[in-house]
Each structure stands twice: as C-alpha cells, then as structure tokens.
Scaffold this motif. Structure first.
Motif, PDB file in Angstrom:
ATOM      1  N   ASP A 227     -41.907  40.607   1.582  1.00 13.80           N
ATOM      2  CA  ASP A 227     -40.914  39.898   2.390  1.00 13.80           C
ATOM      3  C   ASP A 227     -41.073  40.312   3.840  1.00 13.80           C
ATOM      4  OD1 ASP A 227     -39.224  41.086  -0.279  1.00 13.80           O
ATOM      5  OD2 ASP A 227     -39.353  38.911  -0.021  1.00 13.80           O
ATOM      6  N   SER A 228     -41.260  39.351   4.712  1.00 20.53           N
ATOM      7  CA  SER A 228     -41.401  39.699   6.127  1.00 20.53           C
ATOM      8  C   SER A 228     -40.030  39.826   6.802  1.00 20.53           C
ATOM      9  CB  SER A 228     -42.240  38.659   6.853  1.00 20.53           C
ATOM     10  OG  SER A 228     -41.638  37.387   6.752  1.00 20.53           O
ATOM     11  N   GLN A 229     -39.064  39.037   6.325  1.00 23.78           N
ATOM     12  CA  GLN A 229     -37.719  39.075   6.910  1.00 23.78           C
ATOM     13  C   GLN A 229     -36.705  39.099   5.777  1.00 23.78           C
ATOM     14  OE1 GLN A 229     -36.954  38.389  10.348  1.00 23.78           O
ATOM     15  NE2 GLN A 229     -38.959  37.769  11.130  1.00 23.78           N
ATOM     16  N   VAL A 230     -35.717  39.988   5.904  1.00 24.69           N
ATOM     17  CA  VAL A 230     -34.649  40.042   4.909  1.00 24.69           C
ATOM     18  C   VAL A 230     -33.314  40.083   5.641  1.00 24.69           C
ATOM     19  CG1 VAL A 230     -33.584  41.397   3.076  1.00 24.69           C
ATOM     20  CG2 VAL A 230     -36.068  41.185   3.177  1.00 24.69           C
TER      21      VAL A 230
ATOM     22  N   SER B 257     -26.057  49.470  11.054  1.00 23.88           N
ATOM     23  CA  SER B 257     -27.042  50.413  11.615  1.00 23.88           C
ATOM     24  C   SER B 257     -28.355  50.452  10.835  1.00 23.88           C
ATOM     25  CB  SER B 257     -26.447  51.821  11.665  1.00 23.88           C
ATOM     26  OG  SER B 257     -26.073  52.241  10.375  1.00 23.88           O
ATOM     27  N   ASP B 258     -28.405  49.805   9.686  1.00 21.14           N
ATOM     28  CA  ASP B 258     -29.667  49.740   8.925  1.00 21.14           C
ATOM     29  C   ASP B 258     -30.586  48.632   9.436  1.00 21.14           C
ATOM     30  OD1 ASP B 258     -27.805  50.510   5.954  1.00 21.14           O
ATOM     31  OD2 ASP B 258     -29.082  51.858   7.125  1.00 21.14           O
ATOM     32  N   THR B 259     -30.136  47.870  10.400  1.00 20.80           N
ATOM     33  CA  THR B 259     -30.995  46.851  11.015  1.00 20.80           C
ATOM     34  C   THR B 259     -32.200  47.529  11.648  1.00 20.80           C
ATOM     35  OG1 THR B 259     -29.198  45.301  11.426  1.00 20.80           O
ATOM     36  CG2 THR B 259     -31.137  45.121  12.843  1.00 20.80           C
TER      37      THR B 259
ATOM     38  N   VAL C  58     -28.974  43.109   9.374  1.00 22.41           N
ATOM     39  CA  VAL C  58     -27.682  43.220   8.696  1.00 22.41           C
ATOM     40  C   VAL C  58     -26.622  42.539   9.541  1.00 22.41           C
ATOM     41  CG1 VAL C  58     -25.970  44.777   7.702  1.00 22.41           C
ATOM     42  CG2 VAL C  58     -28.405  45.397   7.665  1.00 22.41           C
ATOM     43  N   ARG C  59     -25.902  41.628   8.926  1.00 23.47           N
ATOM     44  CA  ARG C  59     -24.861  40.878   9.627  1.00 23.47           C
ATOM     45  C   ARG C  59     -23.486  41.247   9.096  1.00 23.47           C
ATOM     46  NH1 ARG C  59     -28.490  35.660   8.577  1.00 23.47           N
ATOM     47  NH2 ARG C  59     -29.908  35.857  10.343  1.00 23.47           N
TER      48      ARG C  59
ATOM     49  N   PRO D  41     -26.117  44.852  -1.249  1.00 23.23           N
ATOM     50  CA  PRO D  41     -27.315  45.627  -1.578  1.00 23.23           C
ATOM     51  C   PRO D  41     -28.559  44.968  -0.985  1.00 23.23           C
ATOM     52  CG  PRO D  41     -26.669  44.289  -3.442  1.00 23.23           C
ATOM     53  CD  PRO D  41     -25.615  44.085  -2.388  1.00 23.23           C
ATOM     54  N   VAL D  42     -29.603  45.772  -0.832  1.00 22.29           N
ATOM     55  CA  VAL D  42     -30.866  45.232  -0.342  1.00 22.29           C
ATOM     56  C   VAL D  42     -32.019  45.864  -1.119  1.00 22.29           C
ATOM     57  CG1 VAL D  42     -31.270  46.975   1.480  1.00 22.29           C
ATOM     58  CG2 VAL D  42     -32.174  44.650   1.754  1.00 22.29           C
ATOM     59  N   GLU D  43     -33.042  45.079  -1.350  1.00 18.21           N
ATOM     60  CA  GLU D  43     -34.269  45.587  -1.960  1.00 18.21           C
ATOM     61  C   GLU D  43     -35.452  45.074  -1.156  1.00 18.21           C
ATOM     62  OE1 GLU D  43     -35.680  46.061  -6.376  1.00 18.21           O
ATOM     63  OE2 GLU D  43     -36.291  44.063  -5.718  1.00 18.21           O
ATOM     64  N   LEU D  44     -36.319  45.969  -0.772  1.00 21.26           N
ATOM     65  CA  LEU D  44     -37.543  45.616  -0.054  1.00 21.26           C
ATOM     66  C   LEU D  44     -38.714  45.908  -0.974  1.00 21.26           C
ATOM     67  CD1 LEU D  44     -36.762  47.196   3.439  1.00 21.26           C
ATOM     68  CD2 LEU D  44     -36.004  45.011   2.490  1.00 21.26           C
ATOM     69  N   ARG D  45     -39.561  44.885  -1.152  1.00 25.06           N
ATOM     70  CA  ARG D  45     -40.614  45.011  -2.133  1.00 25.06           C
ATOM     71  C   ARG D  45     -41.931  45.469  -1.505  1.00 25.06           C
ATOM     72  NH1 ARG D  45     -40.628  39.311  -4.838  1.00 25.06           N
ATOM     73  NH2 ARG D  45     -40.250  38.693  -2.675  1.00 25.06           N
ATOM     74  N   CYS D  46     -42.619  46.326  -2.234  1.00 25.62           N
ATOM     75  CA  CYS D  46     -43.900  46.851  -1.773  1.00 25.62           C
ATOM     76  C   CYS D  46     -44.829  46.984  -2.981  1.00 25.62           C
ATOM     77  CB  CYS D  46     -43.712  48.206  -1.106  1.00 25.62           C
ATOM     78  SG  CYS D  46     -45.255  49.045  -0.672  1.00 25.62           S
ATOM     79  N   ASN D  47     -45.996  46.412  -2.876  1.00 29.73           N
ATOM     80  CA  ASN D  47     -47.038  46.593  -3.881  1.00 29.73           C
ATOM     81  C   ASN D  47     -48.272  47.152  -3.200  1.00 29.73           C
ATOM     82  OD1 ASN D  47     -45.353  44.141  -5.141  1.00 29.73           O
ATOM     83  ND2 ASN D  47     -46.400  45.296  -6.754  1.00 29.73           N
ATOM     84  N   TYR D  48     -49.026  47.944  -3.937  1.00 32.89           N
ATOM     85  CA  TYR D  48     -50.215  48.545  -3.359  1.00 32.89           C
ATOM     86  C   TYR D  48     -51.378  48.383  -4.324  1.00 32.89           C
ATOM     87  CZ  TYR D  48     -49.595  52.369  -6.622  1.00 32.89           C
ATOM     88  OH  TYR D  48     -49.481  53.099  -7.772  1.00 32.89           O
ATOM     89  N   SER D  49     -52.555  48.540  -3.792  1.00 34.31           N
ATOM     90  CA  SER D  49     -53.734  48.586  -4.641  1.00 34.31           C
ATOM     91  C   SER D  49     -54.566  49.784  -4.232  1.00 34.31           C
ATOM     92  CB  SER D  49     -54.550  47.294  -4.519  1.00 34.31           C
ATOM     93  OG  SER D  49     -55.076  47.170  -3.222  1.00 34.31           O
ATOM     94  N   SER D  50     -55.045  50.485  -5.235  1.00 33.69           N
ATOM     95  CA  SER D  50     -55.893  51.652  -4.996  1.00 33.69           C
ATOM     96  C   SER D  50     -56.589  51.996  -6.292  1.00 33.69           C
ATOM     97  CB  SER D  50     -55.060  52.834  -4.521  1.00 33.69           C
ATOM     98  OG  SER D  50     -55.865  53.994  -4.400  1.00 33.69           O
TER      99      SER D  50
END
Lengths: 112, 113
Positions: free
Chosen positions: A8-11, A84-86, A110-111, A18-27
C-alpha cells in the motif's frame, strides 16, 4: 539478493481506528526485518525489529508486527492510531548483515 | 539519547561542483553508512565503512563518490562533480555491529541545479 514490497502506498485512516501496513519480502536466506518511520522533515527512526525468537514483535508508540516465514510477510499493526502517527513507514530487510533493502514506503495519514 | 547528526540539512549547488556532506555517528558505533533517497523513490544503500575502509559499496557509488573518516568523530561523503541526478536526501547511519540495526540521521537534502 533480497527485495521488499510494501503493498500500500497510501493509507488514510481515522483517528482511533486500527491500521495495518503490509510488507512482503523475498530472500533466499534468513533475514532480519525492520520497520522504520519517517515523520515530516525528520530522519528515519526504528519502530521495531525482528532478529529471531518470538514472531510477534512489539515496538515503540504502540506498534507491533508479526513475522510470518511461510508467507514471507512482516505486517505492521496498531490497534488505535493518533494524529501524531501521520508519517511515512518503511519496511526493510537485511540478510543478517548491515545492508538494508527498503520498501517504497507507505504514507499514513490520520484524520480526526 | 545519543543520535546521529548530519550537516548541512539542505545544500543547493551547481552541476559540476564538489559537495561534502558531514555526519557525526553515535560515539561507540563502529560501522558507518550512507544511504540516499531520490524524491519519490526507495531509500538506497550507497556504502558501508568499517575499520577505516569501505566494506561494501553499491553500483551507485561510482568514482565520483568517496567517503572518509578524517578524525575520530566525523564521517563524510564527498561528491566530486555533482550531476543533476545526484539530487536526493542523503542519510548517514551508524551501528554497533553487523546485525542491521542502523541508527539514522535526519538527512541532508542535496539539490543540484
């Protein structure tokens, strides 16, 4: 070589939601995983890290993340956000050395 | 709380000019790094430095770039002849060891005209 995808580029989120930011990796090898936050006009600050042990990692400011090896994910969550989490949030991975590969970042707004 | 400090916070320069960005890492840290972030793009690794020599550098870190630790506290990044595409935010970082827990400075924004 490792790579990181932040899905997600913008949330946009309302205060106290609540908020969830997704991250996947490859290695191809074992990795260390990090979340950094960048507040406006500031540097990168470490939120939390996974090096080994418990897959649920707690960080500063009420954030937590869960390492899921089978899904190669390291999603960041907070149950109730504040204005303040913005900030911009970066997921990063290292192949157990000092060289971090960063995701493209997720801007959280955050609004009230 | 100890922190990494960087100067200048913003520098504007003409293409072809030399630029030196300065960093003071955390005092007991042994590993030093430069990363950069071109506007709208990912933060990218440039170079790592340990025991007074470069440990690793990326393909971005060509002959126009150099790093130095001229004394016991400063760590500098020099760009010999700046190009327009060098415009970016440059972050200095330091760490105690190689586990990847880096502490970043606030960045130096370089604008090349």
């Amino acid at each position: 070589a490792q790579s990181v995808t932040q899905l997600d580029s913008q949330v946009p989120v309302f205060e106290e939601a609540p908020v969830e930011l997704r991250c996947n990796y490859s290695s191809s090898v074992s990795v260390y995983l990090f979340w950094y936050v960048q507040y406006p006009n500031q540097g990168l600050q470490l939120l939390l890290k996974y090096l080994s042990g418990s897959t649920l990692v707690k960080g500063i400011n009420g954030f937590e993340a869960e390492f899921n090896k089978s899904q190669t994910s390291f999603h960041l969550r907070k149950p109730s956000v504040h204005i303040s989490d913005t900030a911009e949030y970066f997921c990063a991975v290292s192949e157990r050395d000092y060289k971090l590969s960063f995701g493209a970042g997720t801007t959280v707004t955050v609004r009230a | 709380e100890p922190e990494v400090t960087q100067t200048p916070s913003h520098q504007v320069t003409q293409m072809g000019q030399e630029v030196i960005l300065r960093c003071v890492p955390i005092s007991n840290h042994l590993y030093f790094y430069w990363y950069r972030q071109i506007l709208g793009q990912k933060v990218e690794f440039l170079v790592s430095f340990y025991n007074n020599e470069i440990s690793e550098k990326s393909e971005i870190f060509d002959d126009q770039f150099s790093v130095e630790r001229p004394d016991g506290s400063n760590f500098t990044l020099k760009i010999r002849s700046t190009k327009l595409e060098d415009s970016a935010m440059y972050f200095c970082a330091s760490s105690v060891d190689r586990t990847g827990e880096l502490f970043f400075g606030e960045g130096s924004r370089l604008t090349v005209l």
